[in-house]
Design a protein around this motif. Structure first.
Motif, PDB file in Angstrom:
ATOM      1  N   LYS A 145      -4.890  22.294   8.090  1.00 50.00           N
ATOM      2  CA  LYS A 145      -3.470  22.242   8.445  1.00 50.00           C
ATOM      3  C   LYS A 145      -2.663  21.334   7.513  1.00 50.00           C
ATOM      4  CE  LYS A 145      -4.456  22.826  13.417  1.00 50.00           C
ATOM      5  NZ  LYS A 145      -3.687  24.051  13.690  1.00 50.00           N
ATOM      6  N   ASN A 146      -3.376  20.675   6.577  1.00 52.09           N
ATOM      7  CA  ASN A 146      -2.735  19.751   5.636  1.00 52.09           C
ATOM      8  C   ASN A 146      -1.966  18.658   6.387  1.00 52.09           C
ATOM      9  OD1 ASN A 146      -1.942  18.673   3.136  1.00 52.09           O
ATOM     10  ND2 ASN A 146      -0.055  19.866   3.125  1.00 52.09           N
ATOM     11  N   ILE A 147      -2.667  18.025   7.321  1.00 51.53           N
ATOM     12  CA  ILE A 147      -2.079  16.943   8.118  1.00 51.53           C
ATOM     13  C   ILE A 147      -2.442  15.591   7.502  1.00 51.53           C
ATOM     14  CG2 ILE A 147      -2.135  15.786  10.369  1.00 51.53           C
ATOM     15  CD1 ILE A 147      -2.678  18.539  11.605  1.00 51.53           C
ATOM     16  N   ASP A 148      -1.450  14.771   7.317  1.00 53.11           N
ATOM     17  CA  ASP A 148      -1.651  13.428   6.794  1.00 53.11           C
ATOM     18  C   ASP A 148      -1.562  12.432   7.950  1.00 53.11           C
ATOM     19  OD1 ASP A 148      -1.426  11.523   4.207  1.00 53.11           O
ATOM     20  OD2 ASP A 148      -0.067  10.793   5.766  1.00 53.11           O
ATOM     21  N   ASN A 149      -2.522  11.516   8.027  1.00 50.23           N
ATOM     22  CA  ASN A 149      -2.548  10.532   9.116  1.00 50.23           C
ATOM     23  C   ASN A 149      -1.219   9.800   9.269  1.00 50.23           C
ATOM     24  OD1 ASN A 149      -5.193  11.104   9.653  1.00 50.23           O
ATOM     25  ND2 ASN A 149      -6.028   9.270   8.686  1.00 50.23           N
ATOM     26  N   TYR A 150      -0.646   9.386   8.146  1.00 54.41           N
ATOM     27  CA  TYR A 150       0.535   8.542   8.181  1.00 54.41           C
ATOM     28  C   TYR A 150       1.782   9.346   8.537  1.00 54.41           C
ATOM     29  CZ  TYR A 150      -2.885   5.555   6.047  1.00 54.41           C
ATOM     30  OH  TYR A 150      -4.039   4.847   5.821  1.00 54.41           O
ATOM     31  N   ARG A 151       1.867  10.577   8.048  1.00 53.16           N
ATOM     32  CA  ARG A 151       2.996  11.423   8.451  1.00 53.16           C
ATOM     33  C   ARG A 151       2.902  11.776   9.933  1.00 53.16           C
ATOM     34  NH1 ARG A 151       1.903  14.244   3.491  1.00 53.16           N
ATOM     35  NH2 ARG A 151       0.978  15.933   4.703  1.00 53.16           N
ATOM     36  N   LEU A 152       1.674  11.922  10.442  1.00 60.18           N
ATOM     37  CA  LEU A 152       1.499  12.192  11.864  1.00 60.18           C
ATOM     38  C   LEU A 152       1.888  10.975  12.696  1.00 60.18           C
ATOM     39  CD1 LEU A 152       0.604  14.041  14.143  1.00 60.18           C
ATOM     40  CD2 LEU A 152      -1.765  13.331  13.731  1.00 60.18           C
ATOM     41  N   MET A 153       1.505   9.779  12.245  1.00 59.43           N
ATOM     42  CA  MET A 153       1.865   8.556  12.958  1.00 59.43           C
ATOM     43  C   MET A 153       3.376   8.432  13.130  1.00 59.43           C
ATOM     44  SD  MET A 153      -0.614   5.589  11.421  1.00 59.43           S
ATOM     45  CE  MET A 153      -2.401   5.677  11.475  1.00 59.43           C
TER      46      MET A 153
ATOM     47  N   VAL B 151      10.841  11.589   4.813  1.00 55.06           N
ATOM     48  CA  VAL B 151      10.004  12.789   4.795  1.00 55.06           C
ATOM     49  C   VAL B 151       9.621  13.175   6.224  1.00 55.06           C
ATOM     50  CG1 VAL B 151       7.779  13.740   4.050  1.00 55.06           C
ATOM     51  CG2 VAL B 151       9.102  12.282   2.500  1.00 55.06           C
ATOM     52  N   THR B 152       9.666  14.451   6.519  1.00 50.26           N
ATOM     53  CA  THR B 152       9.349  14.950   7.857  1.00 50.26           C
ATOM     54  C   THR B 152       7.898  14.652   8.219  1.00 50.26           C
ATOM     55  OG1 THR B 152      10.915  16.742   7.528  1.00 50.26           O
ATOM     56  CG2 THR B 152       9.338  17.014   9.317  1.00 50.26           C
ATOM     57  N   GLY B 153       7.665  14.321   9.484  1.00 48.43           N
ATOM     58  CA  GLY B 153       6.311  14.066   9.959  1.00 48.43           C
ATOM     59  C   GLY B 153       5.509  15.350  10.104  1.00 48.43           C
ATOM     60  N   ASP B 154       4.278  15.223  10.600  1.00 49.25           N
ATOM     61  CA  ASP B 154       3.357  16.365  10.650  1.00 49.25           C
ATOM     62  C   ASP B 154       3.069  16.892  12.051  1.00 49.25           C
ATOM     63  OD1 ASP B 154       3.169  16.547   7.968  1.00 49.25           O
ATOM     64  OD2 ASP B 154       1.107  15.837   7.790  1.00 49.25           O
ATOM     65  N   LEU B 155       3.790  16.411  13.063  1.00 50.65           N
ATOM     66  CA  LEU B 155       3.530  16.881  14.421  1.00 50.65           C
ATOM     67  C   LEU B 155       3.765  18.382  14.544  1.00 50.65           C
ATOM     68  CD1 LEU B 155       2.768  16.191  17.343  1.00 50.65           C
ATOM     69  CD2 LEU B 155       5.178  15.692  17.778  1.00 50.65           C
ATOM     70  N   ASN B 156       4.723  18.893  13.795  1.00 47.17           N
ATOM     71  CA  ASN B 156       5.035  20.323  13.889  1.00 47.17           C
ATOM     72  C   ASN B 156       3.919  21.208  13.347  1.00 47.17           C
ATOM     73  OD1 ASN B 156       5.306  19.796  11.173  1.00 47.17           O
ATOM     74  ND2 ASN B 156       7.395  20.545  10.992  1.00 47.17           N
ATOM     75  N   LYS B 157       2.931  20.613  12.679  1.00 46.97           N
ATOM     76  CA  LYS B 157       1.768  21.375  12.221  1.00 46.97           C
ATOM     77  C   LYS B 157       0.733  21.532  13.329  1.00 46.97           C
ATOM     78  CE  LYS B 157       2.343  19.833   7.434  1.00 46.97           C
ATOM     79  NZ  LYS B 157       1.740  19.091   6.301  1.00 46.97           N
ATOM     80  N   ILE B 158       0.937  20.790  14.433  1.00 46.09           N
ATOM     81  CA  ILE B 158       0.023  20.848  15.572  1.00 46.09           C
ATOM     82  C   ILE B 158       0.637  21.623  16.725  1.00 46.09           C
ATOM     83  CG2 ILE B 158      -1.247  19.440  17.259  1.00 46.09           C
ATOM     84  CD1 ILE B 158      -1.189  17.180  15.170  1.00 46.09           C
ATOM     85  N   THR B 159       1.924  21.391  16.957  1.00 46.58           N
ATOM     86  CA  THR B 159       2.607  22.056  18.068  1.00 46.58           C
ATOM     87  C   THR B 159       4.092  22.199  17.754  1.00 46.58           C
ATOM     88  OG1 THR B 159       3.126  21.932  20.429  1.00 46.58           O
ATOM     89  CG2 THR B 159       2.962  19.848  19.234  1.00 46.58           C
ATOM     90  N   ASP B 160       4.691  23.272  18.270  1.00 42.15           N
ATOM     91  CA  ASP B 160       6.140  23.429  18.143  1.00 42.15           C
ATOM     92  C   ASP B 160       6.846  23.112  19.459  1.00 42.15           C
ATOM     93  OD1 ASP B 160       5.342  25.585  19.639  1.00 42.15           O
ATOM     94  OD2 ASP B 160       6.057  27.110  18.232  1.00 42.15           O
ATOM     95  N   LYS B 161       6.074  22.640  20.442  1.00 46.20           N
ATOM     96  CA  LYS B 161       6.637  22.285  21.742  1.00 46.20           C
ATOM     97  C   LYS B 161       7.142  20.845  21.728  1.00 46.20           C
ATOM     98  CE  LYS B 161       5.515  21.988  26.677  1.00 46.20           C
ATOM     99  NZ  LYS B 161       4.463  22.121  27.708  1.00 46.20           N
TER     100      LYS B 161
ATOM    101  N   PHE C  86       0.842  -1.192   0.000  1.00 49.52           N
ATOM    102  CA  PHE C  86       0.000   0.000   0.000  1.00 49.52           C
ATOM    103  C   PHE C  86       0.886   1.254   0.000  1.00 49.52           C
ATOM    104  CE2 PHE C  86      -2.633  -3.391   1.353  1.00 49.52           C
ATOM    105  CZ  PHE C  86      -3.922  -3.068   0.955  1.00 49.52           C
ATOM    106  N   PRO C  87       0.756   2.096  -1.028  1.00 51.78           N
ATOM    107  CA  PRO C  87       1.591   3.299  -1.113  1.00 51.78           C
ATOM    108  C   PRO C  87       1.592   4.167   0.146  1.00 51.78           C
ATOM    109  CG  PRO C  87       0.503   2.955  -3.207  1.00 51.78           C
ATOM    110  CD  PRO C  87      -0.051   1.906  -2.254  1.00 51.78           C
ATOM    111  N   THR C  88       0.499   4.177   0.894  1.00 49.02           N
ATOM    112  CA  THR C  88       0.463   4.966   2.136  1.00 49.02           C
ATOM    113  C   THR C  88       1.537   4.520   3.112  1.00 49.02           C
ATOM    114  OG1 THR C  88      -1.319   3.463   2.789  1.00 49.02           O
ATOM    115  CG2 THR C  88      -1.949   5.678   2.165  1.00 49.02           C
ATOM    116  N   HIS C  89       1.844   3.242   3.119  1.00 53.73           N
ATOM    117  CA  HIS C  89       2.824   2.712   4.070  1.00 53.73           C
ATOM    118  C   HIS C  89       4.255   3.092   3.696  1.00 53.73           C
ATOM    119  CE1 HIS C  89      -0.391  -0.569   4.992  1.00 53.73           C
ATOM    120  NE2 HIS C  89      -0.620   0.566   5.639  1.00 53.73           N
TER     121      HIS C  89
END
Length: 398
Positions: free
Chosen positions: A289-297, A193-203, A183-186
Motif C-alpha cells: 500500500k506504500n504506507i509510511d510510518n510517519y505519514r500515517l502517524m 504532505v498528506t498523511g497515509d490514513l486514506n490508504k487504509i480506509t476512506d471512512k 532526523f529527516p523522517t521528522h
C-alpha cells in the motif's frame, strides 16, 4: 572468520548465505579499492534504508529529489525488496544482498554512504559514511544487537542529553564522530504532505488510534527477544474474546484501531486479524500500500507503543501516548537506561483494563501527560522543526 568454526556453530546453509550476501561483496570491494586507488566519484551518493525508500534514508532521498539534487548527484539505492519501476533521472538501484561488481564499485568509490539498517563504513579515507540510525531513540536496550563498522565516519544523534547513552548502545568507535542535525523522517510531521490514513480506509472516524508493538519473535535467524510466548502474538490481548470485545467497544464509539506490526515480527505466532474497527498492517501490506510510518502517524489521534523509537518520534506531534510494558520482566533486551522513568511520558499499560482506560481517555479528549511529554521531548530532541534534511544537506556541503 574461521570457516570451519563458523560452519560448526551456524551450519552449512547459514554459512553459505553469509558468504553469498556479505563475503563476496567484501572481496569485490577490496579488489576494486586496489584498482581504483584514491579515486572517488564526488557527485555520487549511496543510500540504504530499513525497508527500501523509507526511514531516515527514504525521507532524505525524497528531499533530494524534490529539490533537484539528482540533477547534480547520482543516487545509488541499496535495496532488499522488489525493484521500483520508473525511478527519477540519475537514480539507480542494486540489490544489497546480491553480489554485484557495479554496486560495489559505487560503494567503494562514491563520496557519500548513508545507511539506516545495514551500516556500511568508509572504504576509502576520503569517503563520508553516515549512520542515519534505525530509530532516533527508544527504550529498548539494543547493545550488542547493532553492529556498526569501526570505519564509520559519523553517526546521527538526537541531542546532547542522550548522546552518551547512544554511544554506549552503538559501541561507537573512538574515530566515529557524532552529529546533531535532526532526523529527516521528522520533517514529515512539519510539512503539508498528506498523511497515509486514506490508504487504509476512506471512512471518517471519531478517533483513530495507532498501535505499533515492536517485535518479540523475529522471523530471521530465530531471534526471540522475550522469554515467553504471547498468547495472541501481541501484548495485552490474551485471547480472541478480549480482541472481539475491544472491537465492539471501538465500533460503539465510531473509532478505529490500527495495529501496525513490526516488519521483523514472525507472523506465524500472531492471531490478531482484521475486524470491522481493527485493521492489521504487516510489513508486506505496508509495502504493497506504500504506507509510511510517519505519514500515517500524522493522521492518528493517539499512539500506543512499548519499547521502540516510534513513541519518541510521535512526540513531535504532541498527542496522547501510551506504553505497553506488560511483558517487561520477560523482555530479554531490557531497557536503555538505569532510570527509564525519566523517559516515560504517557500512560503505562500493564493489563487489558489499563489499555481500555487509555482508549477511553482518548475518546473523551483527556490528555493528562502534556507536561511530561514536553519535558521528555526537550531532553531527547535538539530540533523541533521540519528542517533536518536541509541541515544534513548543509553538513554534507551538497
Amino acid at each position: 572468520m574461521n570457516p570451519v568454526r563458523y560452519v560448526k556453530s551456524y551450519g552449512i546453509k547459514h554459512t553459505l548465505k553469509v558468504i553469498y550476501q556479505y563475503k563476496i561483496d567484501d572481496w569485490m570491494r577490496k579488489m576494486i579499492k586496489v584498482f581504483t586507488g584514491t579515486k572517488l566519484i564526488s557527485n555520487s551518493i549511496v543510500i540504504e534504508s530499513h525497508n527500501d525508500f523509507d526511514s531516515t534514508g527514504g525521507a532524505f532521498y525524497d528531499y533530494l529529489i524534490q529539490n533537484g539534487y539528482n540533477k547534480k548527484y547520482k543516487i545509488i539505492w541499496l535495496i532488499k525488496n522488489k525493484k521500483v519501476k520508473n525511478l527519477p533521472n540519475n537514480v539507480k538501484q542494486y540489490y544489497l544482498y546480491k553480489p554485484s561488481f557495479i554496486k560495489n564499485y559505487y560503494i567503494t568509490c562514491s563520496k557519500f554512504i548513508l545507511t539506516c539498517q545495514d551500516a556500511i563504513g568508509s572504504i576509502k579515507e576520503q569517503q563520508i559514511s553516515i549512520y542515519l540510525t534505525h530509530g532516533a531513540f527508544g527504550l529498548k536496550d539494543c547493545k550488542g544487537k547493532i553492529d556498526l563498522p569501526r570505519n564509520l565516519s559519523y553517526c546521527l544523534m538526537p541531542s546532547d542529553y542522550v548522546t552518551p547513552l547512544l554511544i554506549d548502545q552503538y559501541n561507537l568507535s573512538s574515530t566515529t564522530k557524532t552529529i546533531e542535525v535532526g532526523f529527516p523522517t521528522h520533517d514529515i510531521f512539519y510539512n503539508k504532505v498528506t498523511g497515509d490514513l486514506n490508504k487504509i480506509t476512506d471512512k471518517k472516524y471519531k478517533k483513530v488510534i495507532l498501535w505499533m508493538p515492536t517485535f518479540r519473535k523475529g522471523k530471521a535467524f530465530n531471534r526471540n527477544d522475550s522469554t515467553i510466548e504471547l498468547p495472541f502474538g501481541i501484548p495485552i490481548i490474551q485471547n480472541s474474546n478480549m480482541f472481539n470485545k475491544l472491537n465492539e467497544k471501538l465500533k460503539a464509539s465510531d473509532s478505529l484501531l490500527i495495529i501496525k506490526l513490526h516488519p521483523m515480527q514472525d507472523l506465524s505466532v500472531v492471531k490478531a486479524h482484521d475486524l470491522s474497527n481493527i485493521k492489521i498492517l504487516t510489513g508486506d501490506s505496508v509495502k504493497k500500500k506504500n504506507i509510511d510510518n510517519y505519514r500515517l502517524m500524522k493522521d492518528v489521534d493517539a499512539l500506543i507503543s512499548d519499547y521502540s523509537s516510534a513513541a519518541y518520534d510521535f512526540l513531535h506531534l504532541n498527542r496522547p501516548l501510551a506504553f505497553t510494558i506488560d511483558d517487561l520482566n520477560e523482555y530479554k533486551l531490557g531497557l536503555i537506561s538505569d532510570n527509564p522513568d525519566e523517559f516515560i511520558c504517557g500512560e503505562v499499560i500493564k493489563n487489558y483494563n489499563e489499555f481500555i482506560k487509555f482508549i477511553n481517555d482518548v475518546l473523551e479528549n483527556k490528555d493528562p501527560y502534556i507536561e511530561e511529554r514536553r519535558t521528555v521531548f526537550n531532553k531527547v530532541f535538539k530540533y523541533h522543526d521540519g528542517k533536518s534534511s536541509e541541515r544534513l544537506v548543509e553538513f554534507m556541503n551538497l
